[in-house]
Design an enzyme around this catalytic site. Structure first.
Site, mmCIF file in Angstrom:
data_model
loop_
_atom_site.group_PDB
_atom_site.id
_atom_site.type_symbol
_atom_site.label_atom_id
_atom_site.label_comp_id
_atom_site.label_asym_id
_atom_site.label_seq_id
_atom_site.Cartn_x
_atom_site.Cartn_y
_atom_site.Cartn_z
ATOM 1 N N SER A 178 -8.263 2.953 -1.554
ATOM 2 C CA SER A 178 -7.550 1.989 -0.713
ATOM 3 C C SER A 178 -8.131 2.013 0.691
ATOM 4 C CB SER A 178 -6.065 2.340 -0.645
ATOM 5 O OG SER A 178 -5.480 1.645 0.448
ATOM 6 N N HIS A 184 -9.319 -1.260 -3.551
ATOM 7 C CA HIS A 184 -7.896 -1.613 -3.470
ATOM 8 C C HIS A 184 -7.580 -2.077 -2.051
ATOM 9 C CE1 HIS A 184 -3.621 -1.166 -4.699
ATOM 10 N NE2 HIS A 184 -3.418 -0.748 -3.464
ATOM 11 N N ASP A 215 -4.665 -3.341 0.538
ATOM 12 C CA ASP A 215 -3.227 -3.355 0.796
ATOM 13 C C ASP A 215 -2.901 -4.375 1.874
ATOM 14 O OD1 ASP A 215 -2.118 -1.229 -0.895
ATOM 15 O OD2 ASP A 215 -3.471 0.068 0.253
ATOM 16 N N MET A 232 -0.057 -6.222 3.928
ATOM 17 C CA MET A 232 1.351 -5.999 4.313
ATOM 18 C C MET A 232 1.753 -6.997 5.390
ATOM 19 S SD MET A 232 1.334 -1.884 4.720
ATOM 20 C CE MET A 232 0.631 -0.802 3.473
ATOM 21 N N HIS A 275 -3.317 -5.891 -3.415
ATOM 22 C CA HIS A 275 -1.934 -5.429 -3.588
ATOM 23 C C HIS A 275 -1.119 -6.099 -2.493
ATOM 24 C CE1 HIS A 275 0.985 -1.710 -3.423
ATOM 25 N NE2 HIS A 275 1.603 -2.815 -3.827
ATOM 26 N N MET A 334 1.850 -6.789 -0.525
ATOM 27 C CA MET A 334 3.181 -6.314 -0.120
ATOM 28 C C MET A 334 3.732 -7.305 0.893
ATOM 29 S SD MET A 334 2.235 -2.280 0.032
ATOM 30 C CE MET A 334 0.483 -2.625 0.089
ATOM 31 N N MET A 391 4.582 2.258 -8.153
ATOM 32 C CA MET A 391 4.523 2.900 -6.827
ATOM 33 C C MET A 391 4.997 4.346 -6.965
ATOM 34 S SD MET A 391 3.363 0.671 -4.511
ATOM 35 C CE MET A 391 3.380 2.013 -3.334
ATOM 36 N N GLY A 426 4.248 0.811 2.173
ATOM 37 C CA GLY A 426 4.237 0.501 3.601
ATOM 38 C C GLY A 426 3.292 1.377 4.396
ATOM 39 N N GLY A 470 0.252 4.760 4.244
ATOM 40 C CA GLY A 470 -0.538 5.760 3.543
ATOM 41 C C GLY A 470 -0.071 7.152 3.939
ATOM 42 N N ASP A 518 -0.035 4.378 -7.354
ATOM 43 C CA ASP A 518 -0.392 4.145 -5.948
ATOM 44 C C ASP A 518 0.551 4.923 -5.047
ATOM 45 O OD1 ASP A 518 -1.286 3.128 -3.564
ATOM 46 O OD2 ASP A 518 -0.788 1.035 -4.011
ATOM 47 N N GLY A 560 0.102 8.879 -2.699
ATOM 48 C CA GLY A 560 0.097 10.335 -2.835
ATOM 49 C C GLY A 560 -0.765 10.858 -3.972
ATOM 50 N N GLY A 577 -5.858 6.527 -1.024
ATOM 51 C CA GLY A 577 -6.343 6.276 0.326
ATOM 52 C C GLY A 577 -6.715 7.565 1.022
HETATM 53 C C1 DX5 Z 1 1.075 2.181 0.275
HETATM 54 C C2 DX5 Z 1 -0.170 1.525 -0.266
HETATM 55 C C3 DX5 Z 1 -1.163 2.479 -0.791
HETATM 56 C C4 DX5 Z 1 -1.702 3.446 0.203
HETATM 57 C C5 DX5 Z 1 -1.889 4.740 -0.519
HETATM 58 O O1 DX5 Z 1 2.001 1.190 0.625
HETATM 59 O O2 DX5 Z 1 0.153 0.643 -1.326
HETATM 60 O O3 DX5 Z 1 -2.226 1.825 -1.469
HETATM 61 O O4 DX5 Z 1 -2.901 3.058 0.793
HETATM 62 O O5 DX5 Z 1 -2.197 5.693 0.421
HETATM 63 P P1 DX5 Z 1 -2.259 7.236 0.085
HETATM 64 O O6 DX5 Z 1 -3.273 7.429 -0.988
HETATM 65 O O7 DX5 Z 1 -2.657 7.826 1.402
HETATM 66 O O8 DX5 Z 1 -0.882 7.657 -0.350
HETATM 67 ZN ZN ZN Z 2 -1.555 -0.219 -2.530
#
Ligand code: DX5
Ligand code: ZN
Length: 225
Positions: free
Chosen positions: A18, A43, A45, A47, A76, A78, A147, A152, A154, A182, A184, A204
């Protein structure tokens, strides 16, 4: 036997870094590093600050990085009412478009729009959202994104209670739909989600903040070490 192996799933797992965790001042370098790492997917994101409490980036940024790699782009979204932007992201070169079930009241129509655009269609589910919302759209799904954090931001901690949800998603959707996880995902959580049936790992922080660089971050996810 894991859910994945009991369904005869290939152990081949796709890694989808990501860009949210990349250095935005050097995004082009980040995209090139993802390609060089052997990751399969980029990927993205998006938002809107409404559906989630954060604003990331949108069409102009994706347009700028699209020519830098031939890897597939997974958007993705959001954002509220994502159906407003399906054509936009498709025209920018996104190969797969995922919308949140919670953000699109006419989900069936939205998935039809995505498929009609020529992109692969997916639904993302917030942590609290049950799988049964997918029951009557199953035929329109190429992927389901579970999820494993609240969307929201990383860098959040993996929510382990999602492991049985991943298993249930794999059982419900069978071997042909991608189960994407997606949030953690790192070298310690990756083997657990794969054993539960996930086959696309979005990551990410564990990729871009890996002390030895992006390729090492991707390799760690594959080896689980
Ligand atoms: C969170 C995003 C993720 C995020 C994951 O809202 O959808 O794609 O980038 O980040 P990590 O891998 O740091 O949890
Ligand atoms: Zn994502």
């Amino acid at each position: 036997m894991s859910v994945a192996s009991s369904l005869g799933l290939s152990p081949r797992v796709q890694i989808a870094p990501s860009l949210l965790a990349a250095d935005f001042g050097h995004l082009a370098d980040a995209v090139r590093a993802v390609e060089a790492s052997g990751a399969e997917v980029v990927h993205l994101d998006v938002m809107d600050g409404v559906f989630v409490p954060n604003i990331s980036y949108g069409a102009p940024v994706i347009k700028a990085v699209r020519p830098l790699t031939t890897l597939p782009f997974m958007a993705h979204l959001m954002i509220e009412a994502p159906e407003r932007y399906v054509e936009t992201f498709r025209e920018l070169g996104c190969d797969e478009i995922l919308v949140h079930e919670e953000a699109s009241p006419h989900l069936h129509r939205t998935l039809q729009m995505i498929r009609h655009s020529g992109a692969r269609a997916g639904v993302a589910l917030n942590v609290h959202t049950p799988l049964n919302v997918l029951e009557w759209v199953k035929d329109l799904l190429d992927s389901v994104l579970v999820m494993t954090v609240n969307p929201g931001f990383g860098g959040q901690a993996f929510i382990a209670e999602m492991l049985p949800k991943i298993e249930a998603a794999r059982r419900m959707l069978g071997p042909d739909v991608d189960i994407v996880v997606d949030g953690g995902i790192d070298a310690s959580t990756a083997p657990r989600v794969v054993a539960a049936g996930a086959n696309v790992l979005v990551a990410g922080t564990s990729v871009f903040a890996h002390p030895d660089g992006v390729s090492a971050g991707v390799a760690a996810l594959r080896s689980g070490g």
